[in-house]
Design an enzyme around this catalytic site. Structure first.
Site, short mmCIF file in Angstrom:
data_model
loop_
_atom_site.label_atom_id
_atom_site.label_comp_id
_atom_site.label_asym_id
_atom_site.label_seq_id
_atom_site.Cartn_x
_atom_site.Cartn_y
_atom_site.Cartn_z
N LYS A 134 67.10 -16.80 -10.89
CA LYS A 134 66.01 -15.85 -11.12
C LYS A 134 65.67 -15.79 -12.62
O LYS A 134 64.50 -15.81 -13.00
CB LYS A 134 66.41 -14.46 -10.59
N GLN A 162 71.29 -6.93 -8.27
CA GLN A 162 71.71 -7.95 -7.30
C GLN A 162 72.67 -7.36 -6.27
O GLN A 162 73.66 -6.71 -6.65
CB GLN A 162 72.36 -9.14 -8.04
N ASP A 211 61.96 -5.80 -6.14
CA ASP A 211 62.60 -6.30 -4.92
C ASP A 211 61.99 -5.65 -3.68
O ASP A 211 62.16 -6.16 -2.56
CB ASP A 211 64.11 -5.97 -4.94
#
Ligand code: NAP
Length: 283
Positions: free
Chosen positions: A53, A97, A120
């Site tokens: 990412k 994460q 997200d």
């Protein structure tokens, strides 16, 4: 019949080039889109994901910050970091994460992220926005699947889409996105009595389970679009999806490969969401 491939790498290249161009335009206005990626603990898969990412940000003109913390970081300390990032004007997107260590309540951490920075798309405000059709961030993986359908010019109106899996991050938002495009949507899960009876009716199947060969050729209507979200390892240790690719490609009209399908699209949509978060602050 051999299905046409929907190439997630090629589509990602196109979409990332657009992200890079828009990021450069924003930079000219004095705003560099910034993503903060927070990793707690040493989960090897998570380390690979966050590295990818961060690299994707660097490659496309986005600023990124990787914050790594030991597995014994307290929940309160993590919440304090999220709060600081919420208030950092150089950061437009925050990604924590998952999974988090067991002593941390992941949902509480997600809810602590400002919805304006929830790239997200996991915050309840983002889920609510998707459900009601309000503006908000869509979860990257199903959003990427929608882009793949769009890339082949597929008109979902009146089509029957079957989603296998009902997680909050893939299956459920996927179903809502398909519904918003006027598909008739069926959601299947581990208690579905006869999965094949459902999928054989489908014009579009999205498999998001995490088990090999959940979808085999006998379960697919000829010409259907098959999107494989799953990430598994085969007996040789190679990455594979939920779909029996070699069998299903002989029946389907379109199919996404694993690797090189949904995986790269997920990161691409994270870049898109981060860019859009920055654009919203600039306009
Ligand atoms: P998850 O939270 O474990 O959900 C799996 C879903 O599959 C559940 O809803 C489960 O049903 C259902 N299921 C399990 N066995 C089934 C069966 N035999 N028949 C039908 N449904 C069944 O997983 P997830 O987070 O949604 O992820 C799904 C897969 O996608 C995983 O392989 C994951 O690694 C992959 N993934 C890939 C990406 C990417 O970027 N490519 C991103 C995210 C996830 P119940 O609800 O009844 O338990």
């Amino acid at each position: 019949m051999t299905a046409q491939l929907i190439d997630g790498n090629a589509l990602s290249r196109t979409l990332r080039a657009d992200v890079a161009a828009r990021a450069a335009a924003l930079k000219a206005l004095g705003v560099t889109p910034g993503l903060a990626v927070v990793l707690v603990g040493e989960n090897p898969a998570s380390q690979v994901y966050v590295r990818n990412k961060v690299k994707a940000c660097e490659d496309n003109g986005l600023h990124s910050v990787l914050e790594k913390y030991p597995a014994d970081l307290s929940e309160a300390e993590l919440l304090a970091r999220v709060d600081a990032l919420n208030n950092d004007p150089a950061i437009h997107g925050i990604l924590v994460q998952l999974p988090l260590p067991a002593h941390i309540d992941a949902q509480k951490v997600i809810e602590a992220i400002s919805p304006e920075k929830d790239v997200d798309g996991f915050h309840v405000a983002s889920a609510g926005a998707l459900m009601t059709g309000a503006p908000g961030f869509w979860p990257c993986t199903p959003y990427g699947c929608m882009k793949m359908l769009e890339s082949i010019g597929y008109d979902l109106r009146g089509k029957h889409a079957v989603v296998i899996g009902r997680s909050n991050i893939v299956g459920k938002p996927m179903a809502l996105m398909l519904l918003a495009k006027n598909a008739t949507v069926t959601i299947c899960h581990s208690a579905t009595a006869d999965l094949g009876a459902m999928t054989r009716q489908a014009d579009v199947v999205v498999a998001a389970v995490g088990k090999r060969n959940v979808l085999t050729a006998d379960m697919v209507k000829p010409g259907a679009v098959v999107i494989d979200v799953g990430m598994n390892r085969n007996d040789a240790g190679k990455l594979c999806g939920d779909v029996d690719f070699d069998g299903v490609r002989e029946v389907a009209g379109w199919i996404t490969p694993v690797p090189g399908g949904v995986g790269p699209m997920t990161i691409t949509m994270l870049l898109v969401n981060t860019l859009e978060a920055a654009e919203r602050t600039a306009h």
